[in-house]
Design a protein around this motif. Structure first.
Motif, short mmCIF file in Angstrom:
data_model
loop_
_atom_site.label_atom_id
_atom_site.label_comp_id
_atom_site.label_asym_id
_atom_site.label_seq_id
_atom_site.Cartn_x
_atom_site.Cartn_y
_atom_site.Cartn_z
N CYS A 53 0.73 -1.29 -0.07
CA CYS A 53 -0.10 -0.09 -0.06
C CYS A 53 0.82 1.24 -0.03
N ALA A 54 0.37 2.08 -0.70
CA ALA A 54 1.22 3.40 -0.75
C ALA A 54 1.00 4.26 0.37
N SER A 55 -0.13 4.36 1.01
CA SER A 55 -0.40 5.28 2.32
C SER A 55 -1.14 4.28 3.29
N CYS A 61 -4.56 1.18 2.82
CA CYS A 61 -5.67 2.19 2.95
C CYS A 61 -6.98 1.58 2.06
N GLY A 62 -6.52 0.78 1.24
CA GLY A 62 -7.90 0.23 0.36
C GLY A 62 -8.00 1.37 -0.83
N HIS A 63 -7.45 2.48 -1.19
CA HIS A 63 -8.05 3.15 -2.08
C HIS A 63 -6.79 3.47 -3.08
N CYS A 64 -5.57 3.45 -2.46
CA CYS A 64 -4.58 3.93 -3.55
C CYS A 64 -4.26 2.74 -4.93
N CYS A 67 -3.32 -0.70 -3.82
CA CYS A 67 -4.48 -1.22 -3.34
C CYS A 67 -5.47 -1.82 -4.44
#
Ligand SMILES: [Zn+2]
Length: 328
Positions: A53-55, A61-64, A67
């Motif tokens: 994950c990037a963040s 995060c589930g959004h990047c 993910c």
């Protein structure tokens, strides 16, 4: 994206892992081991997602972008290695692929993650080929090896990994989750006991077809007590379920040994089988039970490594031994 949740009973382990990652002290190779049904895969999935994950926060995060790629089923910096469909072993070719993979730079600029599962499935050539990458993995590389039975792995592989042992789970720690899965406290407690404290296994065993299998094995054992022929009982059971049949036999022998040594029904994992156990306990030869236990464990091992080609014979031999034990 539905986040791969960390199981409630693995929260402490998870906090420990994320602290290592956040302080830059994550080892380059983890061996996560524990019995089938403890939740190794879930822990690994959460760790894979968070590592790529990037963040990341507590979890991925589930959004990047990373993910999203992971959720789509393909991530260029993730390589999963398992036995080919229908095969038991991990052979050398996919491990050569691992070695090529770790020699490249991560495409997303972050970590490269390699997951090998089950790690004990690597044959000797594959395990030896992996050693070099495990020794000199390069930067930002994380190997995650998963194993039900780490004793079947090469010691040289084990010693190059930081080991995380996932033990069976106290009822209090998984009670809420099991009630959610199984609907009631009674069901949750019963199947937790049957599964020996392995929550995901408890849910598997409580599924209708698995329940039916347990019921059928129990019935066959009752028939053996009444004098039925082991070979005809073996014919009634599904030889394809031999591993599960041996697994139950092992669990029941362990119960028998507990009961034989303590006399207390409270120690049983399968309290509904007490009448059957009482029948066997009348024979009272604990050394025979231990011998049968060794036999069953060895047969399961041989089946797991593909060294036992005839499940029907294993099943018959197994029931012949049980018949001798159940009839006084
Ligand atoms: Zn993310």
């Amino acid at each position: 994206m539905a986040l791969t949740g960390v199981m409630p009973w693995h929260q402490a382990t998870w906090q420990h892992l994320t602290r290592l990652a956040d302080s830059g002290r994550m080892p380059h190779a983890l061996l996560i081991h524990g019995a089938h049904g403890v939740g190794k895969q879930q822990l690994a999935e959460a760790l894979i997602a968070r590592t790529l994950c990037a963040s990341p926060a507590d979890q991925a995060c589930g959004h990047c972008h990373s993910c999203a790629m992971l959720a789509s089923g393909y991530h260029p910096d993730l390589l999963r290695v398992s036995p080919e469909e229908g095969k038991r072993q991990i052979r050398i070719d996919p491990i050569r692929e691992v070695n090529r993979f770790v020699s490249q730079t991560a495409q997303q600029g972050g970590y490269r993650v390699i997951v090998i599962s089950p790690a004990e499935a690597m044959n000797v050539a594959a395990a030896n080929a992996l050693l070099k990458s495990l020794e000199e993995p390069g930067e930002k590389t994380l190997f995650i090896l998963l194993s039900d039975v780490p004793s079947r792995m090469l010691a040289t592989i084990r010693s190059r990994c930081q080991q995380w042992s996932l033990a069976s789970v106290a009822f209090e720690a998984c009670r809420g989750w099991l009630i959610e899965q199984l609907g009631s406290l009674d069901e949750a407690y019963f199947w937790w006991q049957v599964a020996g404290g392995l929550p995901l296994l408890a849910v598997e065993l409580a599924a209708p077809e698995e329940r039916a299998l347990r019921h059928q094995i129990h019935d066959s054992f009752e028939q053996l007590v009444r004098g039925s022929e082991p070979v005809s009982e073996a014919a009634r059971l599904d030889r394809q379920a031999i591993d599960a049949i041996l697994w139950y036999g092992i669990a029941w022998l362990e119960d028998l040994i507990r009961l034989g040594l303590s006399g207390e029904a409270a120690v049983l994992h399968n309290p509904d089988l007490e009448p059957l156990y009482r029948q066997a306990v009348k024979n009272g030869r604990v050394q025979d039970w231990f011998r049968l236990l060794d036999y069953a464990r060895e047969q399961r091992r041989l089946l797991a490594v593909g060294a036992n080609p005839n499940p029907q014979l294993v099943l018959e031999a197994w029931l012949v031994r049980w018949a001798a034990l159940l009839r006084s």
